[in-house]
Design a protein around this motif. Structure first.
Motif, mmCIF file in Angstrom:
data_model
loop_
_atom_site.group_PDB
_atom_site.id
_atom_site.type_symbol
_atom_site.label_atom_id
_atom_site.label_comp_id
_atom_site.label_asym_id
_atom_site.label_seq_id
_atom_site.Cartn_x
_atom_site.Cartn_y
_atom_site.Cartn_z
ATOM 1 N N LEU A 1 7.156 -1.863 -6.135
ATOM 2 C CA LEU A 1 6.170 -2.754 -5.179
ATOM 3 C C LEU A 1 4.848 -2.141 -4.768
ATOM 4 C CD1 LEU A 1 8.911 -4.527 -3.078
ATOM 5 C CD2 LEU A 1 7.838 -5.345 -5.156
ATOM 6 N N THR A 2 4.879 -0.637 -4.854
ATOM 7 C CA THR A 2 3.474 -0.268 -4.489
ATOM 8 C C THR A 2 2.501 -0.295 -5.451
ATOM 9 O OG1 THR A 2 4.898 1.407 -3.213
ATOM 10 C CG2 THR A 2 2.272 2.065 -3.726
ATOM 11 N N ARG A 3 1.319 -0.581 -4.895
ATOM 12 C CA ARG A 3 0.057 -0.697 -5.963
ATOM 13 C C ARG A 3 -0.177 0.335 -6.644
ATOM 14 N NH1 ARG A 3 -5.319 -0.529 -3.066
ATOM 15 N NH2 ARG A 3 -4.771 0.719 -1.496
ATOM 16 N N ARG A 4 -0.916 0.321 -7.795
ATOM 17 C CA ARG A 4 -1.003 1.436 -8.715
ATOM 18 C C ARG A 4 -2.107 2.532 -7.956
ATOM 19 N NH1 ARG A 4 -0.648 -0.294 -14.749
ATOM 20 N NH2 ARG A 4 0.898 -1.759 -14.468
ATOM 21 N N PRO A 5 -2.867 2.206 -7.343
ATOM 22 C CA PRO A 5 -3.776 3.259 -6.748
ATOM 23 C C PRO A 5 -2.950 4.373 -5.859
ATOM 24 C CG PRO A 5 -4.908 1.326 -6.571
ATOM 25 C CD PRO A 5 -3.711 0.653 -7.009
ATOM 26 N N ASP A 6 -1.927 3.670 -5.336
ATOM 27 C CA ASP A 6 -1.108 4.285 -4.322
ATOM 28 C C ASP A 6 0.126 5.199 -4.807
ATOM 29 O OD1 ASP A 6 -2.995 3.961 -2.612
ATOM 30 O OD2 ASP A 6 -1.969 2.306 -1.634
ATOM 31 N N LEU A 7 0.332 5.078 -6.123
ATOM 32 C CA LEU A 7 1.448 5.720 -6.957
ATOM 33 C C LEU A 7 1.932 7.077 -6.391
ATOM 34 C CD1 LEU A 7 1.292 4.090 -10.262
ATOM 35 C CD2 LEU A 7 2.765 3.397 -8.069
ATOM 36 N N LEU A 8 0.604 7.825 -6.387
ATOM 37 C CA LEU A 8 0.646 9.155 -6.212
ATOM 38 C C LEU A 8 1.371 9.597 -4.713
ATOM 39 C CD1 LEU A 8 0.085 11.914 -7.751
ATOM 40 C CD2 LEU A 8 -1.952 12.089 -6.575
ATOM 41 N N THR A 9 0.943 8.809 -3.808
ATOM 42 C CA THR A 9 1.339 8.902 -2.348
ATOM 43 C C THR A 9 2.824 8.483 -2.415
ATOM 44 O OG1 THR A 9 -0.579 8.284 -1.714
ATOM 45 C CG2 THR A 9 1.355 7.947 -0.002
ATOM 46 N N ILE A 10 3.244 7.673 -3.211
ATOM 47 C CA ILE A 10 4.613 7.369 -3.099
ATOM 48 C C ILE A 10 5.686 8.293 -3.788
ATOM 49 C CG2 ILE A 10 6.405 5.604 -4.048
ATOM 50 C CD1 ILE A 10 5.220 4.746 -1.523
ATOM 51 N N ALA A 11 5.003 9.034 -4.720
ATOM 52 C CA ALA A 11 5.854 9.841 -5.749
ATOM 53 C C ALA A 11 6.310 11.130 -4.883
ATOM 54 C CB ALA A 11 4.991 10.221 -7.090
ATOM 55 N N VAL A 12 5.214 11.555 -3.776
ATOM 56 C CA VAL A 12 5.428 12.781 -3.211
ATOM 57 C C VAL A 12 6.172 12.692 -1.944
ATOM 58 C CG1 VAL A 12 3.621 13.668 -4.398
ATOM 59 C CG2 VAL A 12 3.222 12.773 -2.183
ATOM 60 N N THR B 1 0.843 -1.134 0.063
ATOM 61 C CA THR B 1 -0.062 -0.127 -0.346
ATOM 62 C C THR B 1 0.856 1.163 -0.060
ATOM 63 O OG1 THR B 1 -0.188 -0.009 2.442
ATOM 64 C CG2 THR B 1 -1.767 -1.276 1.313
ATOM 65 N N GLY B 2 0.399 2.471 -0.009
ATOM 66 C CA GLY B 2 1.034 3.631 0.014
ATOM 67 C C GLY B 2 1.715 3.821 1.240
ATOM 68 N N ARG B 3 1.254 3.292 2.412
ATOM 69 C CA ARG B 3 1.739 3.475 3.764
ATOM 70 C C ARG B 3 3.242 2.285 3.720
ATOM 71 N NH1 ARG B 3 -3.693 2.956 7.093
ATOM 72 N NH2 ARG B 3 -4.633 5.070 6.319
ATOM 73 N N GLY B 4 2.647 1.319 3.068
ATOM 74 C CA GLY B 4 3.810 0.345 3.168
ATOM 75 C C GLY B 4 5.088 0.610 2.458
ATOM 76 N N GLY B 5 4.824 1.581 1.221
ATOM 77 C CA GLY B 5 5.908 1.915 0.403
ATOM 78 C C GLY B 5 6.767 2.872 1.005
ATOM 79 N N ILE B 6 5.936 3.621 1.883
ATOM 80 C CA ILE B 6 6.522 5.034 2.840
ATOM 81 C C ILE B 6 7.427 4.149 3.741
ATOM 82 C CG2 ILE B 6 6.231 6.671 4.350
ATOM 83 C CD1 ILE B 6 3.816 7.596 2.584
ATOM 84 N N VAL B 7 7.049 3.107 4.537
ATOM 85 C CA VAL B 7 7.789 2.303 5.554
ATOM 86 C C VAL B 7 8.862 1.699 4.893
ATOM 87 C CG1 VAL B 7 7.527 0.177 6.931
ATOM 88 C CG2 VAL B 7 5.688 1.955 6.905
#
Length: 182
Positions: free
Chosen positions: A66-77, A24-30
C-alpha cells in the motif's frame, strides 16, 4: 502550471471516488507498528508467538503493497526498527509487574526478540520481495547516484573558512590614515 493543475485534479478525483489506498512512508511504518503491537497482544492472549509473528508479517506485506512508490526505500529498511520498537513497548507494558523491574524487562526483551527473530526475517524478506518489482532497486540506485555527487569531506573549501579580500589598493587612490582630516 496547467499540467500540475490537471494532475492535482486527477489525484483529488481519484481519492474522492474510492480509488486505491496509498500510504506515505510514515503511514506504512505506522501500519507495520500497529500490526506488531496487535500481534503481540493477540499472541499474549493466545499464549503463542505464532499469532504474533503471522500478524507482523501480514502487516509488513500490507505496508509494502500500500505504500506509494517514492517511499519504498523507507519501507524496505523499516521492519527491524519497527519490530524492535513494538517489542520494547510490549515488554515495558507487560513485564514491569515483578520484583526487579530492570532484570524482568531485559529478560523479557531478549526472550521476545529471540522468539520473534524468524518472524522479523520473514517480514523483512516479504517487504523486499514485494517492493523490488515496484521499483525498490531503482530508488536505491538513484539515491546512490545522488550521494556520489555529494562531497562529504571537502578539504579545499573548509581549510580556511575566513577569507579576507586582500586586493591591493588601486593606483591613485589613497587609503585613509588616522591623522588625515577631511
Amino acid at each position: 502550471m496547467r499540467e500540475r493543475t490537471t494532475a492535482g485534479r486527477r489525484a483529488g478525483a481519484g481519492a474522492g471516488t474510492g480509488g486505491p489506498v496509498t500510504l506515505t512512508g510514515r503511514g506504512g511504518i505506522v501500519v507495520m507498528f500497529a500490526a506488531a503491537v496487535l500481534g503481540d497482544a493477540a499472541g499474549g492472549l493466545t499464549g503463542g508467538a505464532l499469532v504474533a509473528g503471522l500478524v507482523f508479517v501480514a502487516g509488513c506485506g500490507a505496508a509494502a503493497l500500500l505504500t506509494r512508490r517514492p517511499d519504498l526505500l523507507t519501507i524496505a529498511v523499516s521492519p527491524p526498527a519497527v519490530f524492535l520498537a513494538a517489542t520494547v513497548l510490549w515488554v515495558l507494558c507487560t513485564e514491569t509487574g515483578g520484583g526487579d523491574v530492570l532484570v524482568s524487562v531485559l529478560l523479557g526483551l531478549v526472550t521476545r526478540l529471540g522468539a520473534g527473530a524468524p518472524w522479523l526475517l520473514a517480514g523483512t524478506v516479504l517487504v523486499v520481495a514485494v517492493t523490488a518489482p515496484r521499483g525498490l532497486f531503482a530508488q536505491a540506485r538513484e539515491l546512490r547516484e545522488r550521494l556520489s555527487g555529494l562531497r562529504l569531506f571537502a578539504e579545499e573549501e573548509n581549510q580556511n573558512p575566513v577569507r579576507w579580500d586582500e586586493a591591493a589598493p588601486r593606483e591613485g587612490r589613497r587609503l585613509p590614515h588616522h591623522g588625515d582630516v577631511d
